[in-house]
Scaffold this active site. Structure first.
Site, PDB file in Angstrom:
ATOM      1  N   GLU A 143       7.003   4.345  -7.071  1.00  0.00           N
ATOM      2  CA  GLU A 143       6.921   3.103  -7.858  1.00  0.00           C
ATOM      3  C   GLU A 143       5.887   2.248  -7.146  1.00  0.00           C
ATOM      4  OE1 GLU A 143       7.126  -0.392  -8.795  1.00  0.00           O
ATOM      5  OE2 GLU A 143       9.283  -0.527  -8.344  1.00  0.00           O
ATOM      6  N   CYS A 185       5.586  -6.072  -7.957  1.00  0.00           N
ATOM      7  CA  CYS A 185       4.674  -5.027  -8.448  1.00  0.00           C
ATOM      8  C   CYS A 185       4.422  -5.200  -9.940  1.00  0.00           C
ATOM      9  CB  CYS A 185       5.225  -3.654  -8.131  1.00  0.00           C
ATOM     10  SG  CYS A 185       6.959  -3.508  -8.472  1.00  0.00           S
ATOM     11  N   LYS A 226      14.193   4.236   5.089  1.00  0.00           N
ATOM     12  CA  LYS A 226      13.441   3.368   6.011  1.00  0.00           C
ATOM     13  C   LYS A 226      13.109   2.054   5.319  1.00  0.00           C
ATOM     14  CE  LYS A 226       9.053   3.046   7.019  1.00  0.00           C
ATOM     15  NZ  LYS A 226       8.972   1.571   7.072  1.00  0.00           N
ATOM     16  N   GLU A 285      -4.868  -5.698  -7.566  1.00  0.00           N
ATOM     17  CA  GLU A 285      -3.565  -6.333  -7.354  1.00  0.00           C
ATOM     18  C   GLU A 285      -3.663  -7.307  -6.178  1.00  0.00           C
ATOM     19  OE1 GLU A 285      -0.305  -3.785  -5.960  1.00  0.00           O
ATOM     20  OE2 GLU A 285       0.976  -4.806  -7.396  1.00  0.00           O
TER      21      GLU A 285
HETATM   22  P1  ADP Z   1       2.342  -3.207   1.807  1.00  0.00           P
HETATM   23  O1  ADP Z   1       0.887  -2.859   1.935  1.00  0.00           O
HETATM   24  O2  ADP Z   1       2.613  -4.159   0.738  1.00  0.00           O
HETATM   25  O3  ADP Z   1       3.014  -3.560   3.104  1.00  0.00           O
HETATM   26  P2  ADP Z   1       3.007  -0.468   1.925  1.00  0.00           P
HETATM   27  O4  ADP Z   1       2.820   0.468   0.793  1.00  0.00           O
HETATM   28  O5  ADP Z   1       2.064  -0.390   3.071  1.00  0.00           O
HETATM   29  O6  ADP Z   1       3.047  -1.902   1.315  1.00  0.00           O
HETATM   30  O7  ADP Z   1       4.464  -0.329   2.528  1.00  0.00           O
HETATM   31  C1  ADP Z   1       5.601   0.010   1.800  1.00  0.00           C
HETATM   32  C2  ADP Z   1       6.486   0.886   2.655  1.00  0.00           C
HETATM   33  O8  ADP Z   1       5.774   2.077   2.974  1.00  0.00           O
HETATM   34  C3  ADP Z   1       6.897   0.290   3.989  1.00  0.00           C
HETATM   35  O9  ADP Z   1       8.234   0.691   4.276  1.00  0.00           O
HETATM   36  C4  ADP Z   1       5.924   0.925   4.956  1.00  0.00           C
HETATM   37  O10 ADP Z   1       6.418   1.004   6.281  1.00  0.00           O
HETATM   38  C5  ADP Z   1       5.790   2.306   4.365  1.00  0.00           C
HETATM   39  N1  ADP Z   1       4.558   3.026   4.741  1.00  0.00           N
HETATM   40  C6  ADP Z   1       3.328   2.502   5.016  1.00  0.00           C
HETATM   41  N2  ADP Z   1       2.458   3.488   5.325  1.00  0.00           N
HETATM   42  C7  ADP Z   1       3.133   4.661   5.239  1.00  0.00           C
HETATM   43  C8  ADP Z   1       2.791   6.043   5.439  1.00  0.00           C
HETATM   44  N3  ADP Z   1       1.554   6.406   5.791  1.00  0.00           N
HETATM   45  N4  ADP Z   1       3.748   6.977   5.241  1.00  0.00           N
HETATM   46  C9  ADP Z   1       4.992   6.613   4.880  1.00  0.00           C
HETATM   47  N5  ADP Z   1       5.391   5.348   4.685  1.00  0.00           N
HETATM   48  C10 ADP Z   1       4.483   4.379   4.865  1.00  0.00           C
END
Ligand code: ADP
Length: 499
Positions: free
Chosen positions: A271, A305, A195, A402
């Protein structure tokens, strides 16, 4: 969000630099671009203008199920299950060649979708090519061992693929993170459901088209556009996915691990975030150190990161370094990502822009000094001037949290002990750097910093052959290099009774 009635599966795109190409917009499942089961789509925004540039089809849990079934069938029953490891490697090499042939299109998509400077986007695609070739080379060199115990048995181990792997990637390096995930998983013989981040779906879909062209059998690589709380969560908790690899925030990393634990105990690699120290000793080459401080924090508009966001300078050279760094930061070309001279493009989204600016306000309130920047660049899109905070103390939130933007916090240190104590005063541990003319200082600091990477007299010089990952709350496992193969294989022991 809207119905997909008006969203085609492919659309001609013309990018601001004149590049024209056909952009896939569907979900890539079982070798075809398709619409989502729930008929949803979501908007794609150009962060350089804030304008909506189109829509892509959206995956929900139902589409994750379909993609996982395709990946499972491909793993156990399809041509992939019988393919030689050398042929798997050839497919990755072919994919790397296609990335090379399409470098301009891929880099332009990244600049458009993410807002990053085209010169950096080209570097990203070069690194994708290197990574895919590196793992293409590994595919037929992954094997077990013979282990001698006694004369009555013959024992050996096999390095077997895990099966269907779920991969969830972020928006800061959309295609590079795609390649870091796909390369080792595929080299080891797994199948994947990946995804992309909802902010940056375009590059991953174009790369899916290249997978098809390279000749990967249907179901081996599935690419979904969708949101974290729906499609991402469905991947993390899926009962037929046996490994999940995630890159993103520490907050979401915890949720992924919890979902893995509560479902089928799938293997997890994470990561996550960082607040990496970049330490400059008085015996360093100051001009060079300033270059690396600049590159360490402003590369990719600070959306890394491993960004060197905490800079510690030895007190005897502190004022000199601040002066030189202020000047250097102001010479970074900020603006239109498609201008070849641009070094710092847009932040990825309005949400990120607001988050970074709220940290700038917080730093001022906490009493740090804004040396340069601290404000919007230009009048449209999400651009922020390179920002330098001096007089930052250890208790300030801008020193601990961060920010994920072009904001650097600088403080002084006295000696080696003080530098190491300050460098290690974080719950993270992704990266770090030390600048010094002394080999013994470099080695002592490198040995004692608690971080997955220590750069000496450089910063952000990642390479696909070098393991990358975090200590502490920066993650679990290592990506890249031979280390990444561990994430995507499991060991089987076969013991034969000879008596
Ligand atoms: P940021 O806050 O910088 O957008 P995230 O950690 O929220 O970073 O997002 C990184 C990835 O994780 C994206 O592909 C996002 O769609 C996905 N993501 C966000 N929330 C969830 C969740 N609860 N479960 C699985 N994937 C998630």
């Amino acid at each position: 969000m809207s119905s997909t009635a008006s969203v085609p599966l492919f659309q001609k795109f013309k990018l601001p630099n004149g590049v024209e190409y056909e952009q896939p917009l569907g979900l890539f499942i079982n070798g075809e671009f398709v619409t989502g089961k729930e008929g949803k789509a979501f908007e794609v925004i150009n962060p350089s203008t804030g304008n909506v540039v189109g829509k892509v089809h959206e995956a929900t849990a139902a589409d994750v199920d379909i993609a996982v079934d395709a990946a499972e069938t491909a793993f156990y029953d399809g041509p992939w299950s019988k393919m030689s490891s050398a042929d798997r490697g050839h497919l990755l090499l072919k994919l790397a060649d296609l990335f090379e042939e399409n470098l301009t299109i891929l880099a332009s998509i990244e600049a458009f979708d993410n807002g990053k400077a085209i010169q950096l986007a080209k570097g990203d695609i070069g690194a994708c090519i290197g990574c895919l070739r590196y793992y293409g080379g590994w595919a037929d060199k992954i094997h077990g061992k013979v282990i001698e115990t006694n004369s009555e048995s013959f024992n050996f181990t096999k390095q077997e693929p895990i099966g269907v792997c779920g991969q969830i990637i972020p928006w800061n390096f959309p295609l590079l993170m795609w390649a870091w995930k796909i390369g080792p998983a595929i080299a080891c013989g797994n199948t994947v459901v990946l995804k992309t981040a909802e902010q940056t779906p375009l590059g991953g879909l174009f790369a899916a088209k290249l997978c098809k062209e390279a000749g990967f059998p249907p179901g081996v690589i599935n690419i979904l556009s969708g949101f974290g709380r729906t499609a991402g969560a469905a991947i993390a908790s899926h009962m037929k996915i046996h490994k999940v690899a995630f890159t993103g925030s520490t907050l979401v990393g915890r949720q992924i691990m919890k979902a893995a634990a509560e479902s089928n105990l799938k293997k997890v690699t994470l990561e996550l975030g960082g607040k990496s120290p970049n330490i400059v000793f008085e015996d360093a080459d100051i001009d060079r150190a300033v270059e690396w401080i600049n590159f360490g924090i402003y590369y990719n508009a600070g959306q890394c990161c491993c960004a060197g966001s905490r800079v510690y300078v030895q007190e005897s050279i502190y004022d000199k370094v601040i002066e030189a760094f202020k000047k250097r930061a102001q010479t970074n070309v900020v603006g239109n990502p498609f201008d070849e001279a641009t070094f710092q493009g847009a932040q990825v989204s309005e949400a990120q822009y607001n988050r970074i600016m709220s940290y700038v306000e917080l730093g001022k309130k906490e009493g740090a000094t804004v040396e340069v920047g601290g404000e919007r660049h230009g009048t449209e899109g999400y651009f922020i001037k390179p920002t330098v905070f001096s007089n930052v103390t250890e208790d300030m939130r801008i020193m601990k949290e961060e920010i994920f933007g072009p904001v650097c916090a600088i403080a002084k240190f006295k000696d080696v002990e003080d530098a190491i104590r300050k460098g290690n005063s974080t719950t993270y541990g992704l990266a770090s750097a030390v600048h010094t003319g002394s080999l013994s200082t470099a080695m002592e600091v490198a040995n004692r910093l608690r971080a997955g990477t220590v750069w000496v007299n450089s910063y952000n010089t990642l390479h696909w052959a070098l393991p990358f990952g975090g200590y502490g709350e920066s993650g679990i496992g290592r990506e890249l290099g031979k280390e990444a193969l561990r994430n995507y294989t499991q060991v089987k022991t076969v013991s034969i009774n000879l008596s």
